[in-house]
Design an enzyme around this catalytic site. Structure first.
Site, PDB file in Angstrom:
ATOM      1  N   SER A  16       1.064  -1.164   0.339  1.00 33.22           N
ATOM      2  CA  SER A  16       0.117  -0.016  -0.114  1.00 33.22           C
ATOM      3  C   SER A  16       1.052   1.222  -0.078  1.00 33.22           C
ATOM      4  CB  SER A  16      -1.070  -0.030   1.445  1.00 33.22           C
ATOM      5  OG  SER A  16      -1.596  -0.892   0.960  1.00 33.22           O
ATOM      6  N   LYS A  65      -9.935  -4.862   9.947  1.00 36.87           N
ATOM      7  CA  LYS A  65     -11.420  -4.247   9.615  1.00 36.87           C
ATOM      8  C   LYS A  65     -12.409  -4.194  10.356  1.00 36.87           C
ATOM      9  CE  LYS A  65      -9.288  -5.788   4.523  1.00 36.87           C
ATOM     10  NZ  LYS A  65      -9.917  -6.554   4.064  1.00 36.87           N
ATOM     11  N   ALA A 127     -18.492 -17.223   2.620  1.00 38.46           N
ATOM     12  CA  ALA A 127     -18.758 -16.425   3.386  1.00 38.46           C
ATOM     13  C   ALA A 127     -18.441 -15.531   4.769  1.00 38.46           C
ATOM     14  CB  ALA A 127     -20.260 -17.178   3.747  1.00 38.46           C
ATOM     15  N   GLY A 128     -17.037 -15.846   4.749  1.00 36.17           N
ATOM     16  CA  GLY A 128     -16.849 -14.879   5.955  1.00 36.17           C
ATOM     17  C   GLY A 128     -16.526 -13.182   5.458  1.00 36.17           C
ATOM     18  N   ALA A 130     -13.837 -11.525   4.003  1.00 36.51           N
ATOM     19  CA  ALA A 130     -13.626 -10.934   2.306  1.00 36.51           C
ATOM     20  C   ALA A 130     -15.372 -10.897   1.724  1.00 36.51           C
ATOM     21  CB  ALA A 130     -12.881 -11.717   1.523  1.00 36.51           C
ATOM     22  N   ASN A 150     -20.259 -21.789   1.586  1.00 35.23           N
ATOM     23  CA  ASN A 150     -19.240 -21.708   2.221  1.00 35.23           C
ATOM     24  C   ASN A 150     -19.508 -23.546   2.532  1.00 35.23           C
ATOM     25  OD1 ASN A 150     -17.692 -20.716   3.398  1.00 35.23           O
ATOM     26  ND2 ASN A 150     -19.173 -20.662   5.662  1.00 35.23           N
ATOM     27  N   TYR A 216      -3.724 -12.617  -3.090  1.00 35.70           N
ATOM     28  CA  TYR A 216      -2.742 -12.062  -3.724  1.00 35.70           C
ATOM     29  C   TYR A 216      -1.275 -12.407  -3.582  1.00 35.70           C
ATOM     30  CZ  TYR A 216      -1.720  -7.852  -1.667  1.00 35.70           C
ATOM     31  OH  TYR A 216      -1.447  -6.992  -0.311  1.00 35.70           O
TER      32      TYR A 216
HETATM   33  P1  ATR Z   1     -11.543 -13.448   5.714  1.00 30.89           P
HETATM   34  O1  ATR Z   1     -12.124 -12.352   6.345  1.00 30.89           O
HETATM   35  O2  ATR Z   1     -10.593 -14.515   5.039  1.00 30.89           O
HETATM   36  O3  ATR Z   1     -12.782 -13.506   4.499  1.00 30.89           O
HETATM   37  P2  ATR Z   1     -13.007 -15.195   7.420  1.00 30.89           P
HETATM   38  O4  ATR Z   1     -14.066 -14.114   7.821  1.00 30.89           O
HETATM   39  O5  ATR Z   1     -12.100 -15.913   9.008  1.00 30.89           O
HETATM   40  O6  ATR Z   1     -11.665 -14.825   6.299  1.00 30.89           O
HETATM   41  O7  ATR Z   1     -13.444 -16.030   6.627  1.00 30.89           O
HETATM   42  C1  ATR Z   1     -12.556 -17.684   6.007  1.00 30.89           C
HETATM   43  C2  ATR Z   1     -13.749 -18.072   5.280  1.00 30.89           C
HETATM   44  O8  ATR Z   1     -12.893 -18.652   4.176  1.00 30.89           O
HETATM   45  C3  ATR Z   1     -14.545 -18.899   5.140  1.00 30.89           C
HETATM   46  O9  ATR Z   1     -16.462 -18.450   4.535  1.00 30.89           O
HETATM   47  C4  ATR Z   1     -14.064 -20.313   5.526  1.00 30.89           C
HETATM   48  O10 ATR Z   1     -14.904 -21.657   5.761  1.00 30.89           O
HETATM   49  P3  ATR Z   1     -15.890 -21.193   6.775  1.00 30.89           P
HETATM   50  O11 ATR Z   1     -17.004 -20.119   6.919  1.00 30.89           O
HETATM   51  O12 ATR Z   1     -16.185 -22.562   6.722  1.00 30.89           O
HETATM   52  O13 ATR Z   1     -14.972 -21.713   8.013  1.00 30.89           O
HETATM   53  C5  ATR Z   1     -13.658 -20.303   3.919  1.00 30.89           C
HETATM   54  N1  ATR Z   1     -12.146 -21.425   4.535  1.00 30.89           N
HETATM   55  C6  ATR Z   1     -11.160 -20.934   5.333  1.00 30.89           C
HETATM   56  N2  ATR Z   1     -10.468 -22.253   4.305  1.00 30.89           N
HETATM   57  C7  ATR Z   1     -11.442 -23.138   4.021  1.00 30.89           C
HETATM   58  C8  ATR Z   1     -11.141 -24.281   3.218  1.00 30.89           C
HETATM   59  N3  ATR Z   1      -9.327 -24.881   3.396  1.00 30.89           N
HETATM   60  N4  ATR Z   1     -12.028 -25.254   2.471  1.00 30.89           N
HETATM   61  C9  ATR Z   1     -13.411 -23.964   2.055  1.00 30.89           C
HETATM   62  N5  ATR Z   1     -12.646 -22.897   3.061  1.00 30.89           N
HETATM   63  C10 ATR Z   1     -12.094 -22.818   4.556  1.00 30.89           C
END
Ligand code: ATR
Length: 272
Positions: A16, A65, A127-128, A130, A150, A216
């Site tokens: 950034s 965030k 569905a986290g 991002a 998800n 990225y």
């Molecule tokens: P971010 O801010 O990067 O979105 P987050 O809010 O912790 O981080 O969300 C991570 C997302 O990646 C979630 O949707 C998670 O799925 P769960 O809600 O079931 O935990 C998903 N995720 C992480 N590792 C994964 C994997 N190996 N396979 C499938 N989904 C994954």
């Protein structure tokens, strides 16, 4: 010079300051942009100190965030719906929260990758945080449908409910992923950060023209490798999204929009 900063932890690799420094040069704006690695419990105090020092605005990245959003006195709609903020502006002692992550994603897909979203069937994995940031700008681009899948199915359903007034959303778990009737597949999970692949097969890419990895700087992630093996025309990682969200924040702060093409070219690492 006006002062801006990015807050996060860790920030070791942050691009950034470089991006905003180049934007400032390009648009002849007098500003300094620094990186501030706040301690995990120290974000609020360090943001406050920055404000007192005369900071005009900030970008916020993981893990702050949601806290940035909570600290703000005014929230723009995109930040409100994302429940998180990646850009703050300080005005008359107030903190205004925005979220340009999804805006950056959509700008990159439409403008840099020349892939329209209008009328397209979009699949988003995850569905986290991002995914929540990406949902509204994607829906505003007018896709035929947005499917959110998800691992924890309840979170996908919750996202659908949260955004249902903005467009057609289908939600479910990986077991519900049938034939690959999608034009654009977006990986908004954090799986790639650990070298993992969400539980998908080549079938989801059967009709896809674009596979987009939000992470990225990881080269060909397992997700992009699978897309490549499935002969998806276009593969992209989130570097264009990073530059586009930066340009949107810059324009919000400074009232002038930098060109993004040259910067994307400069920091893109070929996906091989
Ligand atoms: P971010 O801010 O990067 O979105 P987050 O809010 O912790 O981080 O969300 C991570 C997302 O990646 C979630 O949707 C998670 O799925 P769960 O809600 O079931 O935990 C998903 N995720 C992480 N590792 C994964 C994997 N190996 N396979 C499938 N989904 C994954």
């Amino acid at each position: 010079n006006d002062l801006y900063a990015v807050f996060g932890n860790p920030l070791g690799h942050t691009k950034s300051p470089f991006i905003h420094g180049e934007f400032a040069r390009q648009t002849a704006q007098n500003l300094d942009y620094i990186a501030i690695e706040a301690s995990p419990g120290g974000f609020a105090a360090s943001l406050d100190a920055f404000k007192i020092l005369g900071g005009k605005g900030a970008n916020v990245t993981a893990p702050f965030k949601v806290e940035a959003f909570a600290l703000a006195g005014d929230r723009c709609q995109r930040a409100e719906l994302a429940g998180a903020s990646n850009a703050l502006k300080f005005e008359d002692g107030r903190i205004i929260a925005e979220n340009f992550d999804g805006v950056g994603l959509v700008a990159d897909i439409r403008e840099n990758l020349c892939t329209p979203l209008r009328g397209r069937r979009v699949l988003m994995l995850g569905a986290g945080g991002a995914a929540r940031g990406a949902a509204l700008p994607i829906l505003e681009a007018g896709p035929a449908s947005l499917t959110i899948i998800n691992r924890t199915v309840a979170k996908a359903h919750a996202l659908r409910e949260r955004f249902s007034s903005f467009g057609d959303i289908v939600s479910g778990g990986y077991a519900d992923l049938g034939a690959g009737d999608f034009d654009i597949v977006i990986n908004a999970t954090s799986a790639s950060l650990r070298g993992e692949l969400p539980p998908i097969t080549e079938r989801v890419f059967a009709r896809a023209g674009l596979a987009y990895e939000l992470a990225y700087g990881k080269g060909l992630t397992p997700f992009l490798k699978l897309a490549k093996r499935s002969s998806v025309d276009r593969l992209a990682d989130g570097v264009g999204m990073l530059v586009e969200q930066a340009a949107a924040a810059f324009a919000w702060w400074r009232g002038i929009r930098p060109a993004t093409g040259p910067m994307i070219e400069k920091i893109t690492v070929p996906l091989i």
